[in-house]
Scaffold this active site. Structure first.
Site, PDB file in Angstrom:
ATOM      1  N   LYS A  86       2.900  14.285   4.995  1.00 31.39           N
ATOM      2  CA  LYS A  86       3.708  13.376   5.814  1.00 31.39           C
ATOM      3  C   LYS A  86       4.072  12.159   4.962  1.00 31.39           C
ATOM      4  CE  LYS A  86       3.401   9.801   8.265  1.00 31.39           C
ATOM      5  NZ  LYS A  86       4.714   9.158   8.056  1.00 31.39           N
ATOM      6  N   GLU A 142      -6.592   5.681  -0.805  1.00 28.24           N
ATOM      7  CA  GLU A 142      -6.056   4.807  -1.867  1.00 28.24           C
ATOM      8  C   GLU A 142      -5.352   3.677  -1.139  1.00 28.24           C
ATOM      9  OE1 GLU A 142      -6.679   5.686  -4.980  1.00 28.24           O
ATOM     10  OE2 GLU A 142      -7.478   7.647  -4.494  1.00 28.24           O
ATOM     11  N   CYS A 167       0.687  -1.433  -5.505  1.00 31.36           N
ATOM     12  CA  CYS A 167      -0.678  -1.657  -5.006  1.00 31.36           C
ATOM     13  C   CYS A 167      -1.536  -2.411  -6.019  1.00 31.36           C
ATOM     14  CB  CYS A 167      -1.321  -0.335  -4.629  1.00 31.36           C
ATOM     15  SG  CYS A 167      -1.274   0.878  -5.944  1.00 31.36           S
ATOM     16  N   GLY A 221      -2.048   4.181   1.389  1.00 28.73           N
ATOM     17  CA  GLY A 221      -1.355   3.247   2.269  1.00 28.73           C
ATOM     18  C   GLY A 221      -2.198   2.005   2.463  1.00 28.73           C
ATOM     19  N   SER A 222      -1.989   1.355   3.594  1.00 26.58           N
ATOM     20  CA  SER A 222      -2.638   0.060   3.818  1.00 26.58           C
ATOM     21  C   SER A 222      -4.109   0.221   4.187  1.00 26.58           C
ATOM     22  CB  SER A 222      -1.908  -0.677   4.945  1.00 26.58           C
ATOM     23  OG  SER A 222      -2.024   0.064   6.139  1.00 26.58           O
ATOM     24  N   THR A 223      -4.856  -0.838   3.953  1.00 24.16           N
ATOM     25  CA  THR A 223      -6.282  -0.843   4.295  1.00 24.16           C
ATOM     26  C   THR A 223      -6.463  -0.703   5.807  1.00 24.16           C
ATOM     27  OG1 THR A 223      -6.819  -2.096   2.325  1.00 24.16           O
ATOM     28  CG2 THR A 223      -8.374  -2.259   4.157  1.00 24.16           C
ATOM     29  N   VAL A 275      -4.648   0.956   8.052  1.00 24.15           N
ATOM     30  CA  VAL A 275      -4.539   2.354   8.487  1.00 24.15           C
ATOM     31  C   VAL A 275      -5.662   3.192   7.858  1.00 24.15           C
ATOM     32  CG1 VAL A 275      -3.057   4.404   8.508  1.00 24.15           C
ATOM     33  CG2 VAL A 275      -2.051   2.138   8.869  1.00 24.15           C
ATOM     34  N   GLY A 276      -6.034   2.874   6.627  1.00 25.43           N
ATOM     35  CA  GLY A 276      -7.115   3.605   5.968  1.00 25.43           C
ATOM     36  C   GLY A 276      -8.412   3.532   6.756  1.00 25.43           C
ATOM     37  N   GLU A 332      -3.017  -9.039   1.100  1.00 21.23           N
ATOM     38  CA  GLU A 332      -2.016  -8.372   0.277  1.00 21.23           C
ATOM     39  C   GLU A 332      -0.624  -8.715   0.819  1.00 21.23           C
ATOM     40  OE1 GLU A 332      -1.571  -4.074   0.662  1.00 21.23           O
ATOM     41  OE2 GLU A 332      -1.537  -3.957  -1.517  1.00 21.23           O
TER      42      GLU A 332
HETATM   43  P1  NAD Z   1       0.988   2.048   5.776  1.00 16.44           P
HETATM   44  O1  NAD Z   1      -0.481   2.124   5.827  1.00 16.44           O
HETATM   45  O2  NAD Z   1       1.697   1.275   6.819  1.00 16.44           O
HETATM   46  O3  NAD Z   1       1.611   3.513   5.841  1.00 16.44           O
HETATM   47  C1  NAD Z   1       1.239   4.511   4.911  1.00 16.44           C
HETATM   48  C2  NAD Z   1       1.458   5.856   5.544  1.00 16.44           C
HETATM   49  O4  NAD Z   1       0.576   5.992   6.658  1.00 16.44           O
HETATM   50  C3  NAD Z   1       2.874   6.072   6.081  1.00 16.44           C
HETATM   51  O5  NAD Z   1       3.253   7.404   5.861  1.00 16.44           O
HETATM   52  C4  NAD Z   1       2.698   5.802   7.563  1.00 16.44           C
HETATM   53  O6  NAD Z   1       3.654   6.460   8.360  1.00 16.44           O
HETATM   54  C5  NAD Z   1       1.311   6.366   7.806  1.00 16.44           C
HETATM   55  N1  NAD Z   1       0.613   5.837   8.990  1.00 16.44           N
HETATM   56  C6  NAD Z   1       0.786   4.634   9.581  1.00 16.44           C
HETATM   57  N2  NAD Z   1      -0.030   4.527  10.648  1.00 16.44           N
HETATM   58  C7  NAD Z   1      -0.748   5.678  10.718  1.00 16.44           C
HETATM   59  C8  NAD Z   1      -1.759   6.166  11.587  1.00 16.44           C
HETATM   60  N3  NAD Z   1      -2.210   5.441  12.606  1.00 16.44           N
HETATM   61  N4  NAD Z   1      -2.286   7.389  11.340  1.00 16.44           N
HETATM   62  C9  NAD Z   1      -1.856   8.126  10.295  1.00 16.44           C
HETATM   63  N5  NAD Z   1      -0.878   7.726   9.466  1.00 16.44           N
HETATM   64  C10 NAD Z   1      -0.339   6.511   9.658  1.00 16.44           C
HETATM   65  O7  NAD Z   1       1.377   1.536   4.316  1.00 16.44           O
HETATM   66  P2  NAD Z   1       2.822   1.309   3.717  1.00 16.44           P
HETATM   67  O8  NAD Z   1       3.375   0.037   4.284  1.00 16.44           O
HETATM   68  O9  NAD Z   1       3.629   2.547   3.832  1.00 16.44           O
HETATM   69  O10 NAD Z   1       2.493   1.129   2.169  1.00 16.44           O
HETATM   70  C11 NAD Z   1       2.048  -0.059   1.630  1.00 16.44           C
HETATM   71  C12 NAD Z   1       0.538  -0.022   1.459  1.00 16.44           C
HETATM   72  O11 NAD Z   1       0.163   1.094   0.655  1.00 16.44           O
HETATM   73  C13 NAD Z   1       0.010  -1.240   0.727  1.00 16.44           C
HETATM   74  O12 NAD Z   1      -1.143  -1.703   1.363  1.00 16.44           O
HETATM   75  C14 NAD Z   1      -0.313  -0.714  -0.653  1.00 16.44           C
HETATM   76  O13 NAD Z   1      -1.291  -1.431  -1.348  1.00 16.44           O
HETATM   77  C15 NAD Z   1      -0.761   0.665  -0.337  1.00 16.44           C
HETATM   78  N6  NAD Z   1      -0.678   1.511  -1.529  1.00 16.44           N
HETATM   79  C16 NAD Z   1      -1.840   1.856  -2.155  1.00 16.44           C
HETATM   80  C17 NAD Z   1      -1.803   2.620  -3.307  1.00 16.44           C
HETATM   81  C18 NAD Z   1      -3.061   3.025  -4.027  1.00 16.44           C
HETATM   82  O14 NAD Z   1      -3.012   3.968  -4.786  1.00 16.44           O
HETATM   83  N7  NAD Z   1      -4.176   2.363  -3.798  1.00 16.44           N
HETATM   84  C19 NAD Z   1      -0.568   3.046  -3.824  1.00 16.44           C
HETATM   85  C20 NAD Z   1       0.593   2.671  -3.163  1.00 16.44           C
HETATM   86  C21 NAD Z   1       0.524   1.901  -1.999  1.00 16.44           C
END
Ligand code: NAD
Length: 502
Positions: free
Chosen positions: A199, A274, A308, A252-254, A256-257, A404
């Site tokens: 996704k 990540e 990131c 993605g973001s902390t 959501v992680g 961040e």
């Molecule tokens: P995000 O967490 O908003 O979204 C990331 C993904 O998760 C998207 O596909 C989104 O649709 C999905 N998502 C959102 N809510 C969800 C849920 N409740 N359940 C499952 N999936 C869900 O992050 P973003 O705004 O897309 O990206 C920016 C973030 O990603 C920043 O915090 C950045 O640091 C991080 N990032 C980390 C790395 C790394 O390798 N550590 C690399 C790139 C980006």
């Protein structure tokens, strides 16, 4: 300033792919979302809709996970020998390489990123990733050992292990390096014989969909790679909660992680996360400033700060503070903002207006707290443009320093000695990247040992390689991507025991 991408510059292939409505890729077939819902694809340089993607619901996610399960257990994939998987991956690398320019163009229009960036870090790096990971397909060795079994003194036993695919992998990716992130998820899945439901971010799904077509063309069997598009709270959530998923690979973001970790723990899924960062870049007293100043500027302004590992906190020895801040500010002032397709642009727009508003709010908060801000303005007119910023005079506990921002905003601080620099550097809930700029070997070693981060760079920043494990500590993540660690995290070890005949 011309802000909108000139879409007439696009190759015919990219133009044709961007326009129109995209479906979901499930079990080797294209199908619309069951509800028929769609989402717009926006070009951030103009704010205009350029296409549409499907909004997958729980039923579509269920179909994709079931297809991935069949792909894992019943298909030609399950019986395929490692060298054949390697061949398919190399073919896929070739196909991506052959249309690298079109893929880069699609990514630039969808994400706002510079074409030089999408070419290098999305298209070309995807090719390298597949080639590197293809080699692993034939090198997934177990071990053998001579067992003791002390309670059966009359029998000897051989012990051995083998690595098996972990199963159905649900991969969820962000929007900042879209194609490359998708391939970083896909490649270890193919190398280890797993199957995938991907996704991508709802803001940048196009290249993941083209990747699915290329997988099909490369000979990846139906069901092995599935792509479902849609918003995180619906599509992502359904995927994370699905009982048919064995491992979640999330970038993605902390915020959501954390939700994903809780959900995965309650259903015993394996996961790697990540997540975000607030990486320090330290310029020591003995640094070579000719290198450190541009190094500091591009560690934060590269990819418009949407990185990131961006070096978003510059810690500068007090003796060099004014010179470094002035040098970085000069570079910021020289940055030419413009659309990603224009090769003269040095920085593209941010990914969307709502993200720019968040970045601007962080800068405003810093101003309100009495900080000195150079740059950091939203540009009037169409497109999500934002000028690069340098902020000084903030307390290190301020939210603009601790949270961040994911934009081109640098917060700079002076320090007097290494202990103080290390204390400030580690004063963060994140632990993704860090860099130390010094001409001293002993100093470099000391910082390497004491910086709490997944990657520590010395006289450089943001260099990643497929052979190196990439991951974060603290709230920056759990587990690793890439390298041997990233490959092994897609496998489960099975132990075997066998008596040795006399
Ligand atoms: P995000 O967490 O908003 O979204 C990331 C993904 O998760 C998207 O596909 C989104 O649709 C999905 N998502 C959102 N809510 C969800 C849920 N409740 N359940 C499952 N999936 C869900 O992050 P973003 O705004 O897309 O990206 C920016 C973030 O990603 C920043 O915090 C950045 O640091 C991080 N990032 C980390 C790395 C790394 O390798 N550590 C690399 C790139 C980006």
């Amino acid at each position: 300033m011309t802000t909108a991408n000139d879409l007439s510059l696009l190759s015919a292939k990219a133009a044709a792919f961007i326009s129109g409505e995209k479906a979901l890729f499930i079990d080797g077939e294209w199908r619309p979302a069951e509800t028929g819902e769609t989402l717009p694809v926006i070009d951030p340089s103009s704010g205009r809709e350029v296409g549409r993607i499907a909004q997958a619901g729980a039923a579509d996610v269920d179909a994709a996970v079931r297809a991935a399960r069949r792909g894992l257990e019943d298909s030609a994939w399950a019986r395929m020998r490692p060298h054949r998987r390697e061949e398919i991956m190399l073919r896929l690398a070739e196909l991506i390489g052959a249309e690298a320019q079109a893929l880069a163009e699609i990514e630039t229009v969808n994400s706002g990123k510079l074409i030089s960036n999408t070419r290098l870090f999305d298209a070309d790096l995807s090719v390298h990733t597949l080639r590197y990971m293809a080699g692993w397909a034939t090198k997934l060795h177990g071990e053998t050992m001579d067992l003791s079994v002390p309670y059966l003194p009359d029998v000897r036993f051989n012990g051995f292990t083998r690595r098996f695919p972990i199963g159905v992998v649900a991969a969820i990716t962000p929007w900042n390096v879209p194609l490359c992130q998708a391939v970083w998820k896909l490649a270890p899945v193919l190398a280890t014989g797993c199957t995938l439901v991907l996704k991508p971010s709802e803001f940048t799904s196009l290249t993941a969909l083209r990747l699915a077509e290329l997988c099909d063309e490369a000979g990846v069997p139906p069901g092995v790679v599935n792509v479902v598009t849609g918003v995180g709270e619906v599509t992502g959530k359904a995927l994370v909660e699905h009982p048919g998923v064995d491992k979640i690979s999330f970038t993605g973001s902390t915020r959501v992680g954390l939700e994903i970790a809780a959900q995965a723990a309650s259903t015993f899924k394996s996961y790697n996360l990540e997540l975000g960062g607030k990486s320090p870049l330290i310029i020591a007293e003995d640094a070579d400033l000719e290198k450190a100043i541009p190094g500091a500027a591009w560690a934060i302004y590269g990819n418009s700060g949407q990185n990131c590992c961006a070096g978003s906190r510059a810690l500068i020895h007090a003796r060099h503070f004014d010179r470094v801040v002035a040098g970085v500010a000069d570079i910021a002032a020289s940055v030419r903002l413009g659309p990603g397709l224009d090769p003269a642009s040095m920085m593209g727009p941010l990914v969307r207006d709502s993200h720019r508003a968040r970045v601007a709010q962080h800068v405003e908060r810093a101003r309100a707290a009495g900080a000195q801000v150079i740059g950091g303005e939203s540009v009037d007119g169409a497109g999500s443009y934002f000028t690069p910023a340098v902020i000084t005079g903030l307390d290190h506990t301020h939210p603009t320093v601790q949270q961040e921002i994911f934009g081109p905003v640098l917060c700079a601080f002076a320090f007097r000695d290494d202990d103080e620099a290390l204390r400030i550097a580690n004063d963060t809930r994140f632990g993704l990247g860090a860099s130390i700029w010094t001409e001293g070997l002993q100093r470099a070693n000391r910082y390497f040992e004491r910086l709490k981060a997944g990657t520590v760079w010395i006289n450089t920043h943001n260099i990643l390689d497929l052979a190196l494990p990439f991951g974060g500590t603290k709230e920056s993540g759990v587990g690793f991507e890439l390298g041997r660690e990233g490959v092994f995290s897609h496998t489960v070890v099975r132990a075997g025991v066998m008596p040795v005949a006399d």
